[in-house]
Design an enzyme around this catalytic site. Structure first.
Site, PDB file in Angstrom:
ATOM      1  N   GLU A   1      -5.701   0.699  -0.877  1.00 47.07           N
ATOM      2  CA  GLU A   1      -4.322   0.318  -1.178  1.00 47.07           C
ATOM      3  C   GLU A   1      -3.911  -0.978  -0.477  1.00 47.07           C
ATOM      4  O   GLU A   1      -3.085  -1.738  -0.989  1.00 47.07           O
ATOM      5  CB  GLU A   1      -3.377   1.464  -0.801  1.00 47.07           C
ATOM      6  CG  GLU A   1      -3.670   2.774  -1.540  1.00 47.07           C
ATOM      7  CD  GLU A   1      -3.406   2.687  -3.049  1.00 47.07           C
ATOM      8  OE1 GLU A   1      -2.885   1.659  -3.514  1.00 47.07           O
ATOM      9  OE2 GLU A   1      -3.719   3.659  -3.774  1.00 47.07           O
TER      10      GLU A   1
ATOM     11  N   GLU B   1       2.019  -0.366  -4.226  1.00 45.17           N
ATOM     12  CA  GLU B   1       0.772  -0.112  -3.493  1.00 45.17           C
ATOM     13  C   GLU B   1       1.034   0.076  -1.999  1.00 45.17           C
ATOM     14  O   GLU B   1       0.308   0.818  -1.329  1.00 45.17           O
ATOM     15  CB  GLU B   1      -0.233  -1.248  -3.713  1.00 45.17           C
ATOM     16  CG  GLU B   1      -0.551  -1.578  -5.165  1.00 45.17           C
ATOM     17  CD  GLU B   1      -1.365  -0.532  -5.929  1.00 45.17           C
ATOM     18  OE1 GLU B   1      -1.424   0.618  -5.497  1.00 45.17           O
ATOM     19  OE2 GLU B   1      -1.933  -0.888  -6.987  1.00 45.17           O
TER      20      GLU B   1
ATOM     21  N   HIS C   1       1.797   3.538  -1.639  1.00 44.12           N
ATOM     22  CA  HIS C   1       0.565   4.328  -1.673  1.00 44.12           C
ATOM     23  C   HIS C   1      -0.147   4.248  -0.317  1.00 44.12           C
ATOM     24  O   HIS C   1      -0.685   5.244   0.162  1.00 44.12           O
ATOM     25  CB  HIS C   1      -0.373   3.819  -2.773  1.00 44.12           C
ATOM     26  CG  HIS C   1       0.168   3.983  -4.157  1.00 44.12           C
ATOM     27  ND1 HIS C   1      -0.482   3.535  -5.283  1.00 44.12           N
ATOM     28  CD2 HIS C   1       1.309   4.565  -4.618  1.00 44.12           C
ATOM     29  CE1 HIS C   1       0.233   3.811  -6.360  1.00 44.12           C
ATOM     30  NE2 HIS C   1       1.325   4.433  -5.982  1.00 44.12           N
TER      31      HIS C   1
ATOM     32  N   GLU D   1      -8.161  -2.120 -10.133  1.00 45.30           N
ATOM     33  CA  GLU D   1      -7.603  -0.806 -10.473  1.00 45.30           C
ATOM     34  C   GLU D   1      -8.700   0.154 -10.917  1.00 45.30           C
ATOM     35  O   GLU D   1      -8.679   1.342 -10.577  1.00 45.30           O
ATOM     36  CB  GLU D   1      -6.532  -0.955 -11.570  1.00 45.30           C
ATOM     37  CG  GLU D   1      -5.314  -1.760 -11.138  1.00 45.30           C
ATOM     38  CD  GLU D   1      -4.465  -1.052 -10.088  1.00 45.30           C
ATOM     39  OE1 GLU D   1      -4.617   0.172  -9.925  1.00 45.30           O
ATOM     40  OE2 GLU D   1      -3.663  -1.731  -9.425  1.00 45.30           O
TER      41      GLU D   1
ATOM     42  N   GLU E   1      -3.254   4.353 -10.737  1.00 42.81           N
ATOM     43  CA  GLU E   1      -4.205   3.245 -10.905  1.00 42.81           C
ATOM     44  C   GLU E   1      -4.511   3.043 -12.391  1.00 42.81           C
ATOM     45  O   GLU E   1      -4.640   1.909 -12.867  1.00 42.81           O
ATOM     46  CB  GLU E   1      -5.521   3.498 -10.151  1.00 42.81           C
ATOM     47  CG  GLU E   1      -5.388   3.922  -8.690  1.00 42.81           C
ATOM     48  CD  GLU E   1      -4.688   2.933  -7.793  1.00 42.81           C
ATOM     49  OE1 GLU E   1      -3.866   2.135  -8.262  1.00 42.81           O
ATOM     50  OE2 GLU E   1      -4.955   2.953  -6.572  1.00 42.81           O
TER      51      GLU E   1
ATOM     52  N   HIS F   1      -1.600   1.263 -13.887  1.00 42.83           N
ATOM     53  CA  HIS F   1      -1.605  -0.153 -13.494  1.00 42.83           C
ATOM     54  C   HIS F   1      -2.654  -0.935 -14.280  1.00 42.83           C
ATOM     55  O   HIS F   1      -2.427  -2.069 -14.693  1.00 42.83           O
ATOM     56  CB  HIS F   1      -1.893  -0.292 -11.994  1.00 42.83           C
ATOM     57  CG  HIS F   1      -0.817   0.277 -11.121  1.00 42.83           C
ATOM     58  ND1 HIS F   1      -0.971   0.442  -9.769  1.00 42.83           N
ATOM     59  CD2 HIS F   1       0.428   0.713 -11.404  1.00 42.83           C
ATOM     60  CE1 HIS F   1       0.127   0.971  -9.260  1.00 42.83           C
ATOM     61  NE2 HIS F   1       0.997   1.146 -10.227  1.00 42.83           N
TER      62      HIS F   1
END
Lengths: 189, 189, 189, 189, 189, 189
Positions: free
Chosen positions: B35, B64, B67, B135, B165, B168
């Protein structure tokens, strides 16, 4: 978690296109004592520092990300209108070969950032001295950068950042004293 | 600049003290496709990406960091009650020698994070493929980590992160198509 | 195993002694997105990629070594007749102190190559996106290098190499689609 | 340029699934004195070594890539049938978190390969002593690895590789004597 | 343990303020084949080398620290009176941003020293060839540095250091022969 | 320059062969806050620190080399009689593959030492806070190491070293106060 607010902590102005100064300034973006080092160091220490210091680390760590964004903005403004020839003349030819005008987390030499610049020991006193040292080193870097430019607009932003490091250093020293006093109290009882 | 909000993006629960899993999980904190890599990669690319993609990079980059905070919370919860002997049995003896129970930005082996894991080329298509690849690689890492634990609470958080992910990755692919379509349009006129 | 054939994949000519350009060009020898990164990345992934993609990785990986040799030849030709003063004027003084006129696997700044530039995840889709991103980034680097020279002979070789990266990128995209189609088929039955 | 021939220089057999030994063996894939270091070191020195030694460097450098492929094959065979639990028991849990069963250019600890392991000085005598030392160090590593396994099939391949290093060391010593003799001759006339 | 004696092993004089040469000279302070590498390499090998070579390693290792101090003194003298502008003109602007005029263990490019430059194998013959190669590489570096300056005072110190490396190389070769002879003797009986 | 005296600063005794503890202890040999970091940090800062602190840096820097030698002796004693199997059981299998029983400048994980662990800013106050933080971090590491062993002989040596760090920290704090007082005095007049 964090919420992004689309403004800078403090205004960033530059007087001219100056890739030479951008090359030096990147030190505070991806260098040993730069804003990335600062933000990541403090936010990482939050999990094992005593409760009463967590808020301080969160506040300062979050502010350092705002500083990182200020530095990025400065570097971008100083280089965005530069030609390839001007970048090369400023010593940014190797940067251009790899990154065009994109920013990157490296120091003024061009060495990529590494987490070995920072530390977390789990010992609160050691961690806070790490943090005080970090602020003193960042203060010094801002001084050297101010020495390297005669752009008064840029100097204004750099002086703001230098002052913030001095404030942070004081606050970390207070935290050390607070924890030491508490340790003393515990020993007495 | 960013404002800190004292909550996690998604709840983090762990069923037991499990330093062995903490050792593996740190891969997503300070590893190549973790991350930290993600957040720093996207936020750094904002300055040279076309305007219409800046918002996407800011949004995902900021998420992120949320995360990263979730991973930190997991690692902390998995190790905070472990004895030195339990840490050593889990392969975290070398970590203890250096950091006690503090977190650090290294991968599961213990190699410190380096900015060489990420890239910024100034070329929007190249940068977006860098992001798609990032990702996909993060998705794979979450899969390997889910394989390594039978803690259903922990798996729940990891599955949430894996899904993010995938989302994204799709959004970055859309951005590539958007920019390619635009480039085509420009060529026509 | 490999057999050496004493010829270059494509002719390399340079119009003049130009250590300045050699300094930038070394980016594609030992830099993040250079030919060494490419060759080592693809050949390493062969062991865990599905069988039908192994040949593609072997072919492209082997070709990248031929490109590496082309870059080495260019750098050598651009510097072999330079005096120490000319090397220093081109920013290669530090290189001379360490390596004389020998080549080395570093980027244009002078940072040694590191395997952290590349990745292998074991997940075929993630690995192929890593490879597509690599080709797009190499394409960008060749563009920046072409921008940095007006030597038409050198530009000719660099354009050849840029075109090869575009072809490789397309082939890796086809491989992604092939594997995705296969995964879909498997899900159906 | 190189042409790939789909065979190994010497047969590679392993008697059993043994991820523990794979972990150690990776030292010769991406470690300081491994086959990647060897191949890249020799091929890079070709441009500035005296003409009569270029062929030797090309031959040995190309052979080292064949050795690299042998090591890769061994590591793959030793791990391909291992379960996640077996990989973790062998100390490859952190590797799995990051790479699944894919290979990577790191040493036995898991530290990624870096070009700082090798050198090129432009001075032929210094470069050849660098090469002799490299072969002696690789010979030692093969000895330590042979000590670490009782798999006679694997030992057979490792002994072959150890013998090749001894032969290379002798050939580099002959090259030193050749160049020294030549230098003496030049001084006389 | 060591006792500090406040004198240099050999006098260090420089004819002028010359930050350009200081930038190159730092290669022998914190570069791959510099004095730090030498001192740390030899002193570290003492624990596993045969007894009769320990004294040699201690003597040469300790002397290399004296050489490191000589280099530091040269660099300091070459830069102490330089203005910021002069440092920048010499390519030391990035160094100034980070370190002011302080020394640092990096090479001429500015890449920080890493222990990956050196090796210890436990095999006495391999370790001694590592040491011979190290001395030959240091000799070459001193030659390149002598080529880069016309300051006869500085050249005098550099020539002294180059000669010492040649002497050390010979002594390490004698040690190899001594150990080989001993190994032969053991095989006979 | 330094003169070697063939004795340890303080006696080093270990109660048993214990490669597990050797693995952890190497943190203070080649780790971030170990004795190598300490010695090299202080000796390097001598050239730009005010005159009245040079002696302190020389004294402590030289003493840290004596500590480095003590740590080396401990590690050697803890491992010299270990079999390959015992080394592997202690997590030193990867170390054996590369180094046999030789020491190396890496941390407990096995990551090689890097100069990025230390800093020199040219600003005396910043440099001294760097030094105080270093001593506090080394103190913490010794505490974690003492926690990891029940060998009272080894604990005795480690406690001696921990106490020395506390003394050094105090002396660096005194130096800060001295320099601050002097700065104040200068401002008054």
């Amino acid at each position: 978690m964090w919420i992004y607010e689309k403004k800078l902590q403090y205004p960033v102005r530059v007087s001219k296109c100056d890739p030479r100064m951008a090359k030096y300034l990147i030190e505070q973006y991806g260098g040993a004592d730069g804003e990335l080092s600062a933000a990541l160091r403090y936010l990482n220490q939050r999990y094992t520092i005593p409760d009463k210091v967590i808020g301080l680390l969160t506040d300062i760590g979050t502010e350092e990300f705002a500083h990182l964004e200020m530095i990025a903005t400065m570097v971008y403004k100083l280089t965005k209108d530069a030609t390839v020839e001007q970048l090369e003349a400023a010593g940014l030819g190797p940067h251009y070969s790899n990154h065009d005008r994109a920013l990157f987390y490296n120091n003024a030499v061009g060495v990529p950032w590494t987490a070995t610049y920072i530390q977390a020991k789990g010992d609160p006193i050691a961690d806070l001295y790490e943090d005080i040292a970090a602020e003193e080193k960042a203060r010094a870097t801002y001084q050297w950068l101010i020495d390297q430019t005669d752009d008064v607009d840029l100097q204004d932003s750099l002086k703001f950042l230098r002052e913030r490091e001095i404030v942070h250093s004081l606050r970390f020293r207070e935290a050390v004293e607070l924890l030491k006093a508490e340790q003393e109290t515990k020993k007495v009882f």
